[in-house]
Each structure stands twice: as C-alpha cells, then as structure tokens.
Design a protein around this motif. Structure first.
Motif, PDB file in Angstrom:
ATOM      1  N   UNK A 127     -47.411  64.213 -17.335  1.00 14.41           N
ATOM      2  CA  UNK A 127     -47.831  64.277 -15.935  1.00 14.41           C
ATOM      3  C   UNK A 127     -46.637  64.389 -14.998  1.00 14.41           C
ATOM      4  N   UNK A 128     -45.459  63.955 -15.442  1.00 14.73           N
ATOM      5  CA  UNK A 128     -44.272  64.011 -14.593  1.00 14.73           C
ATOM      6  C   UNK A 128     -43.734  65.439 -14.477  1.00 14.73           C
ATOM      7  N   UNK A 129     -44.320  66.358 -15.232  1.00 13.52           N
ATOM      8  CA  UNK A 129     -43.912  67.757 -15.135  1.00 13.52           C
ATOM      9  C   UNK A 129     -44.768  68.537 -14.154  1.00 13.52           C
ATOM     10  N   UNK A 130     -45.926  67.995 -13.745  1.00 12.58           N
ATOM     11  CA  UNK A 130     -46.821  68.742 -12.856  1.00 12.58           C
ATOM     12  C   UNK A 130     -47.298  67.919 -11.667  1.00 12.58           C
ATOM     13  N   UNK A 131     -46.572  66.853 -11.350  1.00 14.12           N
ATOM     14  CA  UNK A 131     -46.826  66.016 -10.168  1.00 14.12           C
ATOM     15  C   UNK A 131     -48.102  65.188 -10.269  1.00 14.12           C
ATOM     16  N   UNK A 132     -48.712  65.115 -11.461  1.00 11.17           N
ATOM     17  CA  UNK A 132     -49.876  64.256 -11.613  1.00 11.17           C
ATOM     18  C   UNK A 132     -49.518  62.784 -11.457  1.00 11.17           C
ATOM     19  N   UNK A 133     -48.243  62.458 -11.564  1.00  6.37           N
ATOM     20  CA  UNK A 133     -47.854  61.054 -11.465  1.00  6.37           C
ATOM     21  C   UNK A 133     -47.994  60.511 -10.045  1.00  6.37           C
ATOM     22  N   UNK A 134     -48.116  61.374  -9.049  1.00  3.38           N
ATOM     23  CA  UNK A 134     -48.353  60.905  -7.672  1.00  3.38           C
ATOM     24  C   UNK A 134     -49.667  61.412  -7.094  1.00  3.38           C
ATOM     25  N   UNK A 135     -50.382  62.232  -7.845  1.00  5.15           N
ATOM     26  CA  UNK A 135     -51.622  62.815  -7.353  1.00  5.15           C
ATOM     27  C   UNK A 135     -52.822  62.282  -8.123  1.00  5.15           C
ATOM     28  N   UNK A 136     -52.772  61.009  -8.480  1.00  5.37           N
ATOM     29  CA  UNK A 136     -53.847  60.323  -9.195  1.00  5.37           C
ATOM     30  C   UNK A 136     -54.040  58.943  -8.562  1.00  5.37           C
ATOM     31  N   UNK A 137     -55.146  58.265  -8.847  1.00  4.62           N
ATOM     32  CA  UNK A 137     -55.332  56.919  -8.299  1.00  4.62           C
ATOM     33  C   UNK A 137     -54.238  55.962  -8.748  1.00  4.62           C
ATOM     34  N   UNK A 138     -53.616  55.287  -7.781  1.00  3.35           N
ATOM     35  CA  UNK A 138     -52.513  54.386  -8.095  1.00  3.35           C
ATOM     36  C   UNK A 138     -52.283  53.412  -6.949  1.00  3.35           C
ATOM     37  N   UNK A 139     -51.519  52.374  -7.242  1.00  2.00           N
ATOM     38  CA  UNK A 139     -51.030  51.439  -6.229  1.00  2.00           C
ATOM     39  C   UNK A 139     -49.513  51.468  -6.247  1.00  2.00           C
ATOM     40  N   UNK A 140     -48.891  51.248  -5.101  1.00  5.44           N
ATOM     41  CA  UNK A 140     -47.437  51.248  -5.057  1.00  5.44           C
ATOM     42  C   UNK A 140     -46.924  50.175  -4.101  1.00  5.44           C
ATOM     43  N   UNK A 141     -45.726  49.746  -4.358  1.00  8.61           N
ATOM     44  CA  UNK A 141     -45.074  48.761  -3.491  1.00  8.61           C
ATOM     45  C   UNK A 141     -43.568  48.984  -3.554  1.00  8.61           C
ATOM     46  N   UNK A 142     -42.877  48.593  -2.493  1.00  7.68           N
ATOM     47  CA  UNK A 142     -41.435  48.792  -2.473  1.00  7.68           C
ATOM     48  C   UNK A 142     -40.800  48.002  -1.354  1.00  7.68           C
ATOM     49  N   UNK A 143     -39.474  48.086  -1.297  1.00  8.71           N
ATOM     50  CA  UNK A 143     -38.775  47.385  -0.229  1.00  8.71           C
ATOM     51  C   UNK A 143     -37.287  47.260  -0.502  1.00  8.71           C
ATOM     52  N   UNK A 144     -36.628  46.511   0.353  1.00  2.64           N
ATOM     53  CA  UNK A 144     -35.187  46.303   0.225  1.00  2.64           C
ATOM     54  C   UNK A 144     -34.792  45.066   1.029  1.00  2.64           C
ATOM     55  N   UNK A 145     -33.666  44.505   0.680  1.00  2.00           N
ATOM     56  CA  UNK A 145     -33.105  43.379   1.426  1.00  2.00           C
ATOM     57  C   UNK A 145     -32.206  43.860   2.548  1.00  2.00           C
ATOM     58  N   UNK A 146     -31.405  44.900   2.249  1.00  4.08           N
ATOM     59  CA  UNK A 146     -30.439  45.357   3.253  1.00  4.08           C
ATOM     60  C   UNK A 146     -30.053  46.800   3.008  1.00  4.08           C
ATOM     61  N   UNK A 147     -30.011  47.585   4.087  1.00  5.06           N
ATOM     62  CA  UNK A 147     -29.430  48.930   4.073  1.00  5.06           C
ATOM     63  C   UNK A 147     -28.476  49.002   5.254  1.00  5.06           C
ATOM     64  N   UNK A 148     -27.198  49.127   4.972  1.00  5.68           N
ATOM     65  CA  UNK A 148     -26.202  49.078   6.048  1.00  5.68           C
ATOM     66  C   UNK A 148     -25.199  50.221   5.898  1.00  5.68           C
ATOM     67  N   UNK A 149     -24.769  50.738   7.045  1.00  5.41           N
ATOM     68  CA  UNK A 149     -23.747  51.783   7.078  1.00  5.41           C
ATOM     69  C   UNK A 149     -22.821  51.514   8.250  1.00  5.41           C
ATOM     70  N   UNK A 150     -21.531  51.716   8.030  1.00  3.21           N
ATOM     71  CA  UNK A 150     -20.557  51.510   9.098  1.00  3.21           C
ATOM     72  C   UNK A 150     -19.471  52.560   8.995  1.00  3.21           C
TER      73      UNK A 150
END
Length: 456
Positions: free
Chosen positions: A214-237
C-alpha cells in the motif's frame, strides 16, 4: 518414578518438537521477507543472501543494492550497497513470548561508507529488533544510529530516531516515528544558524491492517485510520547582520480519516502552547478542521502523476526543478475535474490564537465545491465554488497586532467603510465569495471591488 520419567520425556519431545517448529517457521519467514523486499523495491535488488539454521538460534545476511541510475538522481556516482546481518533466537521461550529477531544494517561501499563514518562514526547506520509470535503478530523497531558530526564550523547531531511497526499476519496495523532530538549548528558568510528539534512523534493506526504494498500507491493514507503527533520544541536562530529567532513549544494534533463509498473524510484537531518570534509571543494556538467528499481514486491518480513527473527530475539542477514545478501544476489542472466533481469541502471551524497581552483572534473558514461539472474547465465552473468565513478579534485588530502600528491607523477606515464591525468590545468581519460576480462580499453588503474603488 517411571511415570514421572515418562512425563518428562514426553515434555522434552514436545518441547524440542515445538522448538524445531519455531525454527522452521523462522526460516520460512526470513525467506518471505526477502521475497517481499525483492518484489516491492523495483529500484534495488538482493544479492549474496545466506541463512544458517540452528536449533535454538539462526542467522542470516544479505546485501541490498540500490541501482546506480537511482543514486545518480541525487548526485551520487555509484550504486549503494547495504549489508543486513540478522540473528534469530527461537528457543523454548519463543513458543510463549515470540521469536526475537535482531538486525544490523551497514553501508558497504565507497563514498557512502566514508559518508556514513563522518556522520555515524562507523558504517553501522541502523539496527532493528522484531518480536514475532506464533499467532502472526510482529512488533518491530528500526533505530537510526545517532549522528554526531562535526566538520569545520558545522555541527549536526541526532538522538534516538526510531520507527516502530506493528503487524498482524504480514499486514501493518500501526506505524510510529519518534525523534528525541535533532540539532544543527552551521556558520557561513558571517551568519550562525542553529536549529533545535526536541521530542517529535507521529503515529498512524489502521482500523484494518494494510499490505506493505500500500505504501507504493498511497493506500497508506487513503484508508480508514487514526493519527496523532506532536513535538516538545522546534527552534531556529540566525545570528548575523540581523538576529532572527523562532521558538515553538508543545505542539500536538490528532485526527481520524474515514472512507465511505469511495469518498474520503477527515477530522482533526491540533494546537501549540507557545510561539515566540523574535521575542514577540503568541500562545494557545488551536486549529479544528474537517475535510469531506474527497474522491479517493482521483487522489490516487493525481499522486501517481506527480510520481511519474518526479522520476525524471535531477534534484541538483535548479533549471530541471523549475520545469518539475510547471509539470506538477499541469498535472493538478488536468485532474481537477474528477476530484472536484465529488463536491469536496474543507472546513476550519476554529483557528484561534492569543497574543502576548491575552487578546484572542479566531478565524473560521469554509471552502468547497458544489455541483462541479467535470466536463467543463474551471473558468466555466466558477459558480460551483464556495468560500466564506468570519474573523473575530478581542478589542481591535490593531490591539492584537500591536507590533505593527500601521494597522491601528488603517483600522478606523475599514470600520467606517463597513468592512469591520465593532460589537460587544470585539472586532468582527464576515466574508463570502460572490461567485457570480467574482467578488468578495463583507458583512453581506460591502463588496471588495467597491471598497477598492472608493479608496483608489
């Protein structure tokens, strides 16, 4: 005593038989993995595969060779050879807790080996551990070796980058990425650029496990699924003639994708606790969004066309990249008919944020299509487009964006023209697309064209 001995002998026979069975299953599974790799990765091939079967433990190795023409597209001059060494423990405990599989991945050749040594300190670039149970479940983790690179004035480090993959009967049920840290520090032309990323994570869980193909034809994001994500810090100077800094902290999001009757929908919610841009602070960012009626097959065709265009791109050539962007735009235009004919819509019910003085801004936006005729081009379908929304700010817009004093000076003009409305201490504006006249209408009475003509 004889009965006890008989029982012990019987248990030993059963136990050793079970161990042999697990050992045999381990060999079958190893062969299946190699076959799947060969089938899935058309730009690479497996060479020098070997397997040594043991009673309580086995070992295997192979080379994964990425073809020269593929590597040349990213500026390399030769094929890439990765060696994978694997140890499989399948003793008595494997019957109950699963076989333990450990692999080490090495870069084997030429410039890539030197490159790996510069970044990772050796040619060992990754390790992997998998627990495989007899009921077909696997719990795997691939860990990238930590980068600790220092070259002249540049420094680049990573810490604990790992991908976890859970599967059931050779189908993937969950994928998770975790990054403890990425740090980059470079000095060039009198500027010092620093990037600091901490505790990034992303995970996808599938309602129905999917095939790796499925990772060859985008089925991995075009099917029923749940997702979660986040980060503690993103910094640039950036320290140079002018100092530029950005610090974003405590971000998170979650959502769910569903597919019914060939149409994809998605609901998501996310936010950020703090945004500090050059000392100007914003906080409590929140976004709530909803997508509906996106044609899955049309999306697949679009993604596939983009992939086909990308195959001929040399990413080192700026001229080729410009041509790539033009072809992508052409692909988007060519396939919009089928995609828009399903009446897709994007709704942002909340985009809210507070400034450093606790003044809150909230924006809601709806964008969609209704009754689009795929047999006509976009210029003949303008009446099918829907766009409307509302902006609300505590106090005035000038109070919210107090860092830009010119806004406070212009705000009374927009209030007088009826673009902005004052109500209960807030500043509001509603806007809507007038598709018949190709115009934007504010507060159901003032058009953008008339407002501009009155000013200029």
């Amino acid at each position: 005593m004889k009965k006890i001995l008989s029982i012990l002998v019987l248990l030993a026979i059963v136990g050793f038989g079970a161990v042999y069975f697990v050992s045999d299953k381990a060999k079958q599974e190893y062969d299946r993995i190699l076959a799947n790799v060969s089938k899935t990765l058309s730009d690479a091939e497996i060479k020098n595969a070997a397997y040594e079967k043991g009673f309580f433990a086995s070992s295997g190795s192979y080379e994964l060779v990425v073809k020269k023409e593929v590597m040349q597209k990213i500026g390399a001059s030769e094929e890439l050879i990765l060696k994978v060494d694997t140890q499989i423990n399948h003793g008595l405990d494997a019957i109950f807790s699963g076989a333990k599989i450990s692999s080490k991945i090495y870069v084997q050749n030429g410039e890539y080996k030197n490159f790996a040594a510069l970044f990772f300190g050796s040619n060992l670039v990754a390790t992997a551990d998998v627990t495989a149970t007899l009921d077909g479940k696997k719990y795997g983790e691939i860990r990238l070796s930590d980068v600790n690179m220092a070259h002249e004035d540049d420094k680049f480090t990573t810490k604990n980058i790992a991908v976890k993959i859970d599967s059931v009967k050779h189908k993937i049920s969950k994928i998770a990425l975790n990054v403890d840290g990425i740090n980059f520090d470079a000095k060039k032309d009198g500027e010092d650029i620093k990037i600091d990323l901490q505790n990034l994570f992303y995970a996808i869980s599938y309602f129905e496990p999917i095939n790796p193909e499925a990772f060859l034809n985008y089925d991995y994001v075009l099917v029923p699924l749940e997702y979660t994500g986040g980060f503690k810090k993103i910094a640039m100077k950036i320290n140079g003639n002018e100092e530029v800094s950005l610090n974003v902290q405590d971000g998170s999001y979650k959502g769910a994708t569903d597919v019914k009757n060939g149409l994809l929908s998605d609901k998501a919610e996310g936010g950020v606790a703090l945004i500090d841009a050059n000392g100007e602070k914003f906080k409590d960012l929140k976004i709530v969004s909803e997508l509906e009626n996106f044609n899955v097959e049309a999306l697949k065709k679009l993604y596939k066309k983009i992939d086909e265009v990308a195959k001929d791109v040399n990413f080192e050539s700026e001229e080729v990249l410009d041509g790539y962007k033009d072809k992508i735009f052409e692909a988007l235009l060519a396939d919009t008919g089928e995609l828009l004919a399903s009446d897709p819509s994007v709704k942002i019910s909340e985009f809210s944020i507070k400034n450093g003085k606790d003044k809150k801004l909230n924006l809601s936006v709806n964008f969609g299509v209704k009754s689009y005729d795929k047999n006509k081009d976009i210029s003949q379908n303008l009446s099918a487009f829907i766009f409307d929304g509302e902006l609300k700010v505590n106090g005035g817009i000038g109070e919210f964006l107090y860092q830009v004093p010119e806004i406070a000076l212009l705000e009374p003009v927009f209030v007088e023209n009826g673009i902005l409305q004052k109500q209960d201490g807030d500043t509001r504006v509603k806007f809507k697309l007038d598709s018949q006249n190709s115009d934007i209408v504010f507060n159901d009475k003032i058009s953008l064209s008339k407002m501009l003509s009155s000013i200029f």
